[in-house]
Design a protein around this motif. Structure first.
Motif, PDB file in Angstrom:
ATOM      1  N   LEU B  10       0.299  -2.659  13.660  1.00  0.00           N
ATOM      2  CA  LEU B  10       0.622  -3.469  12.084  1.00  0.00           C
ATOM      3  C   LEU B  10      -0.158  -3.573  10.744  1.00  0.00           C
ATOM      4  O   LEU B  10       0.061  -2.904   9.973  1.00  0.00           O
ATOM      5  N   LYS B  12      -2.105  -1.042  10.230  1.00  0.00           N
ATOM      6  CA  LYS B  12      -1.995   0.957   9.682  1.00  0.00           C
ATOM      7  C   LYS B  12      -0.878   0.701   9.196  1.00  0.00           C
ATOM      8  O   LYS B  12      -0.784   1.862   7.439  1.00  0.00           O
ATOM      9  N   ALA B  13       0.707   0.281   9.698  1.00  0.00           N
ATOM     10  CA  ALA B  13       1.941   0.454   8.460  1.00  0.00           C
ATOM     11  C   ALA B  13       1.464  -0.349   7.276  1.00  0.00           C
ATOM     12  O   ALA B  13       1.692   0.975   6.622  1.00  0.00           O
ATOM     13  N   LEU B  17       2.270   1.391   3.637  1.00  0.00           N
ATOM     14  CA  LEU B  17       2.858   0.753   2.873  1.00  0.00           C
ATOM     15  C   LEU B  17       2.123   0.157   1.364  1.00  0.00           C
ATOM     16  O   LEU B  17       2.812   0.918   0.290  1.00  0.00           O
ATOM     17  N   LEU B  29       2.733  -6.185   3.754  1.00  0.00           N
ATOM     18  CA  LEU B  29       3.013  -6.875   5.117  1.00  0.00           C
ATOM     19  C   LEU B  29       4.708  -7.523   4.890  1.00  0.00           C
ATOM     20  O   LEU B  29       5.215  -7.306   6.090  1.00  0.00           O
ATOM     21  N   ARG B  30       5.253  -7.799   3.853  1.00  0.00           N
ATOM     22  CA  ARG B  30       6.153  -8.484   4.081  1.00  0.00           C
ATOM     23  C   ARG B  30       7.536  -7.256   4.335  1.00  0.00           C
ATOM     24  O   ARG B  30       8.256  -7.072   5.554  1.00  0.00           O
ATOM     25  N   LEU B  31       6.915  -6.353   3.761  1.00  0.00           N
ATOM     26  CA  LEU B  31       8.267  -4.708   4.026  1.00  0.00           C
ATOM     27  C   LEU B  31       7.870  -4.780   5.357  1.00  0.00           C
ATOM     28  O   LEU B  31       8.824  -4.356   6.730  1.00  0.00           O
ATOM     29  N   ALA B  32       6.448  -4.303   6.380  1.00  0.00           N
ATOM     30  CA  ALA B  32       6.553  -3.978   7.702  1.00  0.00           C
ATOM     31  C   ALA B  32       7.191  -5.265   8.640  1.00  0.00           C
ATOM     32  O   ALA B  32       7.198  -4.687   9.915  1.00  0.00           O
ATOM     33  N   LEU B  33       6.891  -6.587   7.989  1.00  0.00           N
ATOM     34  CA  LEU B  33       6.823  -7.389   9.569  1.00  0.00           C
ATOM     35  C   LEU B  33       8.848  -7.264   8.944  1.00  0.00           C
ATOM     36  O   LEU B  33       9.873  -7.684  10.833  1.00  0.00           O
ATOM     37  N   TYR B  34       9.293  -7.407   8.146  1.00  0.00           N
ATOM     38  CA  TYR B  34      11.038  -7.558   8.138  1.00  0.00           C
ATOM     39  C   TYR B  34      11.085  -6.120   8.735  1.00  0.00           C
ATOM     40  O   TYR B  34      12.388  -6.283   9.081  1.00  0.00           O
ATOM     41  N   LEU B  35      11.132  -4.787   8.699  1.00  0.00           N
ATOM     42  CA  LEU B  35      10.568  -3.827   9.398  1.00  0.00           C
ATOM     43  C   LEU B  35      11.242  -4.488  11.018  1.00  0.00           C
ATOM     44  O   LEU B  35      12.163  -3.853  11.999  1.00  0.00           O
ATOM     45  N   LEU B  36      10.127  -4.721  11.076  1.00  0.00           N
ATOM     46  CA  LEU B  36       9.660  -5.331  13.306  1.00  0.00           C
ATOM     47  C   LEU B  36      11.225  -6.172  13.405  1.00  0.00           C
ATOM     48  O   LEU B  36      11.235  -6.121  14.836  1.00  0.00           O
ATOM     49  N   ARG B  37      11.373  -7.437  12.611  1.00  0.00           N
ATOM     50  CA  ARG B  37      12.320  -7.839  13.008  1.00  0.00           C
ATOM     51  C   ARG B  37      14.251  -6.802  13.287  1.00  0.00           C
ATOM     52  O   ARG B  37      14.736  -7.408  13.627  1.00  0.00           O
ATOM     53  N   SER B  43      14.220   1.848  11.175  1.00  0.00           N
ATOM     54  CA  SER B  43      12.210   2.422  11.022  1.00  0.00           C
ATOM     55  C   SER B  43      11.935   3.700  11.369  1.00  0.00           C
ATOM     56  O   SER B  43      11.392   4.513  10.268  1.00  0.00           O
TER      57      SER B  43
END
Lengths: 207, 207
Positions: B10, B12-13, B17, B29-37, B43
């Motif tokens: 996370l 690194k991503a 970004l 961080l918001r974008l990365a957590l969105y992709l994880l959900r 992705s």
């Protein structure tokens, strides 16, 4: 509809970037053209970090927080207070609370809040595993740290009821938080203070 | 400095970004957590579209616009007026001008404007190749469509001087554009009208 930009490769990248929240087509095009102007290594690193993250991320079997593998770094940190567990909605809230440095115990990430309107029932989130964790007897206090919204309050109350017969104190964040706001947008000072001033959950309603 | 989020994947991503323009660490961080959900396919598609675009994009050997391979779709479109060439700063400006539907000729993408302060000399951008294209004799009119800034005006004037001895008319966009603004933020109506009302470049200054 996505405009065509004279290159199917650019079109595809713009289309994928515009799927991200808060990124419209104009911003997506600006980002794609920026990547085209920069050295190729930048795009390689960005693209592969997104793919690798999604492919290989793990969730902690204890607290359901994100983790590189197995038990997360918070759960395996022996210096942390294992008798206090802070219940949060999602991974971002762990980060937000860690930033206050006021919580020295463990976490329990629900992965959502009860929301009948969105079709999220208690069984859809990690409540059962919380009850099991508490059942093991090591936990003395459960801090409810959900957003002060209707759904958060509903979830707080549901968890309180599930833990009512168990020898554990259930506390909640002090209502210094402004009602209706999301937890992640609260400033660190207010949030830190509301962890310090947490109060017994049963004091907040009249039976 | 980038905060650590309990997972190096996370981290690194989020770091990659946040290198994008206009995207800070919180948004990343918001974008990365969105992709994880979201489902993993999202992705994968995003990451690979970025990598593929940067690896395989080509530039048209004629006009230097982006293109999937070889000559771009505008240069190879036989219905377009090959005697009129619109000179623009970058790829985005081609898209902006195409959207007005007022230009039916070809383009020439400079890849920048002359800017001594940024160390960009005439030889750093595609001016020589423009002179060569005009030298072939097929082009009757060169429309200068650079942003009405100091650098744009300097570049306009430089190109005008380079083409002065050649049998080609040099025109420029009508100054309905507000001075000091970037071309890409001009509304389509104003921009379209300024293509229609283009005027001889030599009328705009006093020798």
């Amino acid at each position: 509809m996505i405009t065509s930009y004279n290159s199917s490769l650019l079109d595809k990248a713009v289309a994928e970037l515009s799927k991200l929240p808060g990124i419209g087509e104009k911003t997506a095009l600006r980002l794609a053209l920026y990547l085209l102007r920069k050295e190729p290594e930048m795009s390689e690193a960005l693209g592969s970090s997104i793919i690798e993250m999604r492919r290989h991320i793990h969730y902690c079997p204890e607290c359901h927080n994100i983790s590189d593998e197995g038990t997360c770094s918070i759960c395996s940190d022996r210096r942390r207070d294992r008798s206090t567990v802070c219940v949060v909605e999602n991974v971002k809230d762990v980060i937000t609370i860690e930033a206050t440095r006021e919580h020295h115990g463990l976490y329990h990430v629900l992965g959502g809040v009860i929301s009948p309107l969105d079709g999220i029932a208690p069984s859809d989130i990690e409540i059962e595993s919380l009850v099991e964790r508490v059942g093991k007897g090591e936990i003395k206090e459960v801090i409810l740290a959900l957003s002060p919204t209707l759904e958060g309050d509903t979830t707080n109350f549901y968890i309180y009821r599930r833990l009512a017969e168990m020898p554990v104190e259930v506390t909640m964040l002090a209502r210094g938080l402004s009602i209706g706001n999301e937890l992640e947008y609260t400033d660190e000072l207010t949030l830190g203070r509301s962890i310090m001033n947490r109060m017994p959950f049963k004091d907040t309603f009249h039976e």
